[in-house]
Design an enzyme around this catalytic site. Sequence first.
Site, PDB file in Angstrom:
ATOM      1  N   ASP A  71       0.855  -1.184   0.000  1.00 44.92           N
ATOM      2  CA  ASP A  71       0.000   0.000   0.000  1.00 44.92           C
ATOM      3  C   ASP A  71       0.891   1.233   0.000  1.00 44.92           C
ATOM      4  O   ASP A  71       1.808   1.356   0.828  1.00 44.92           O
ATOM      5  CB  ASP A  71      -0.913   0.013   1.224  1.00 44.92           C
ATOM      6  N   HIS A 220       3.809  -2.202   3.714  1.00 47.09           N
ATOM      7  CA  HIS A 220       3.838  -0.780   3.410  1.00 47.09           C
ATOM      8  C   HIS A 220       5.260  -0.384   3.027  1.00 47.09           C
ATOM      9  O   HIS A 220       6.217  -0.760   3.709  1.00 47.09           O
ATOM     10  CB  HIS A 220       3.368   0.049   4.615  1.00 47.09           C
TER      11      HIS A 220
END
Length: 264
Positions: A71, A220
Amino acid sequence: MKKLIMLSMVVFLTFPFFQMSTVQAAGYGWGYKKNSNHELPYIGKYESMLEEYGAYYADKTGQKNIYLTFDNGYEEGYTDDILDVLKNKDVPATFFVTGHYVESEPDLVKRMVAEGHIIGNHSYHHPDFSIITKDAIKEELEDLEKAVAEVSDQDELKYLRPPRGIFNEQTLKWSYELGYIHVFWSLAFIDWETNKQKGWEYAFNQIMDQVHPGAVVLLHTVSSDNAQALEKLITELQKEGYSFKSLDDLVLKDKLPDPVYGYE
């Protein structure tokens, strides 16, 4: 029924949910019950909702495949390193980006696509889908798709990860009607707190402890731990017999009969 241990992730403004609960009485925070047996985690009532609207959180065939997803809401300087590792190891990934990321890092988005990775839709402004209209969701998704097409060769985004991991049956239905495939995850940990990184061994151990056949892994790119651990993780998981696949492989395998796709 026992309350489920929840882990809900966001791109950058994110907090974990530790038990099943509604969010603003309208949506659910995605989560699952962890286990230490390297098995597909239990997701309770979410299972039937995902099946009805063609959504995914894992590869349920039992094959030792892993799907890396990242993400991207903002940049901390580690994405180039992550892309270098993926290129050197010939491993595909999907990057779920926001409008802010595309605007601020067009060259990285272009590189992702040029090197064979998939760009996923994480919405343009990162709103809670469960409290906005279908038209507003459509606009969020289409604006992000246009932004990606302007800076790269990928002109269509078909995979969607809802902002903040928040969803409900209505948002699943609307997104499905708009032609998107929801992709959640079956393996994640708290990795987005940039001022609380714990060293690459922490990221390595978190993934190795939770890994299971068919895992969709959420990471992430703002995490220095992830960037430093990634090559070691890929090497170790390949030694254990895992193969790294793209989300296209997952969906194609699910849609086509085994003999057509080459599985017996």
